[in-house]
Enzyme design. Structure first.
Site: not given
Length: 348
Positions: A205, A230, A295, A298, A321, A330
């Site tokens: 990120r 995050k 982004h 990524r 995640h 994805y």
């Protein structure tokens, strides 16, 4: 700015079709220098005054806030302290405080204690939907309200009745390997190229890249340590031999002091807006006519890993995640299996 005697006067005005705060004072270099540093401040020949956006912060600064607005400001101040004590990130604190400020400001004719869940429904219809704002912004308002009214005493708001917008199902934006190569090969400046390469090669990120320090690169184990990302989670990402060689060359040339990527002032992290500008210039020079954001690199990293046969569980760990459902998106943009499907149109 603190008023000293009658040195300046602030008024609410309309300028260029927008609500502004005009500040009038005798020309004094010290005052001019101070007001020019305020965000959004401009000089108007028509008004013959400096003017700023009409918002709660500026109303408080120039003594134009009503008793109700002052009360809102105090409540938001306490809300900010509560969020900080719960160790929310600075960006989340700013997002929630800005969101609750917009919501409370919309109902400036009601006391905070009288605002209830029906007001949020009105706000969604008359402000969010009317102005065609995103569902993600609406969700931020709901999150902010749930937390704010949870700690506000004598409130009429029943937070358990607040509803969220129906979640949008959008596919991530992905670039081809050829497009990625064009973008990464374009920057002439080594630091610029290094930053973009790091984002793609490690699936970072923007904030994760800018928060990296030199010691986060473990060249002996060929891994990058991403700290307090995050969700306040640490994770590691593998470093390819190619990217490690580039990092060594970059380090010898720039010798960063504190942050791996520093701005013009040594010891200070690279500015996020400048980083976005670096990408924009690279995309333009690469002649890629898409609204590429950082982004996207990524997203492309994750999709290309999946297409190369990397297990989805590992991709989840590499991206940081919490849920596998987040990573599964994805699979909807990967072309690995789609390319093997033969269209019945070809049989006609």
């Amino acid at each position: 700015m603190e008023k000293q005697g009658n040195r300046w006067e602030a008024r609410l005005v309309s300028h260029g079709g927008q609500a502004r705060i005009a500040v009038y004072f005798e020309k004094e270099p010290a005052l001019v220098d101070r007001i020019k540093k305020l965000r959004g401040c401009c000089w108007s020949r028509t008004l013959r005054a400096w003017h700023l956006p009409d918002n709660l912060t500026n109303r408080l600064k120039f003594g134009l806030a009503s008793a109700r607005e002052a009360s809102v400001s105090e409540h938001i101040k306490q809300f900010r302290l509560w969020l900080r004590s719960r160790r929310y990130s600075d960006s989340t604190i700013s997002t929630y405080c800005d969101a609750i400020g917009v919501f409370l400001g919309y109902f400036n004719d009601k006391e905070i204690e009288d605002i209830n869940q029906n007001d949020l429904v009105l706000f969604n219809n008359r402000y969010i939907l009317k102005n065609k704002l995103s569902s993600s912004y609406q969700n931020q308002i709901v999150n902010a309200c749930k937390l704010f009214f949870k700690i506000t005493s004598n409130t009429s708001m029943e937070t358990e009745l607040l509803h969220r917008p129906k979640r949008e199902k959008k596919l991530p934006n992905v670039l081809s390997r050829e497009e990625i190569k064009k973008i990464l090969d374009t920057p002439v400046n080594i630091k610029h190229r290094m930053m973009l390469c790091m984002i793609y090669s490690c699936g970072l990120r923007r904030s994760e890249l800018l928060n990296l320090k030199a010691q986060d690169v473990d060249s002996k184990r060929n891994v990058l340590i991403i700290r307090q990302a995050k969700g306040k989670k640490d994770r590691i990402s593998p470093l390819s031999a190619k990217i490690l060689l580039m990092l060594r060359q970059y380090y010898v040339l720039y010798k960063p002091q504190t942050w791996l990527f520093e701005g013009q002032v040594r010891g200070m992290p690279y500015d996020e807006r400048s980083l976005a500008s670096v990408l924009k210039q690279a995309v333009t020079k690469a002649r890629i006519n898409k609204p590429v954001s950082l982004h996207w690199l990524r997203h492309s990293y994750a999709t290309h890993l999946l297409e190369s046969g990397t297990d989805l569980r590992y991709i989840q760990e590499l991206l940081g995640h919490n849920s596998s459902k987040t990573t599964e998106i994805y699979t909807h943009v990967s072309t690995k299996y789609l390319q093997n499907i033969k269209s019945p149109f070809d049989e006609l």
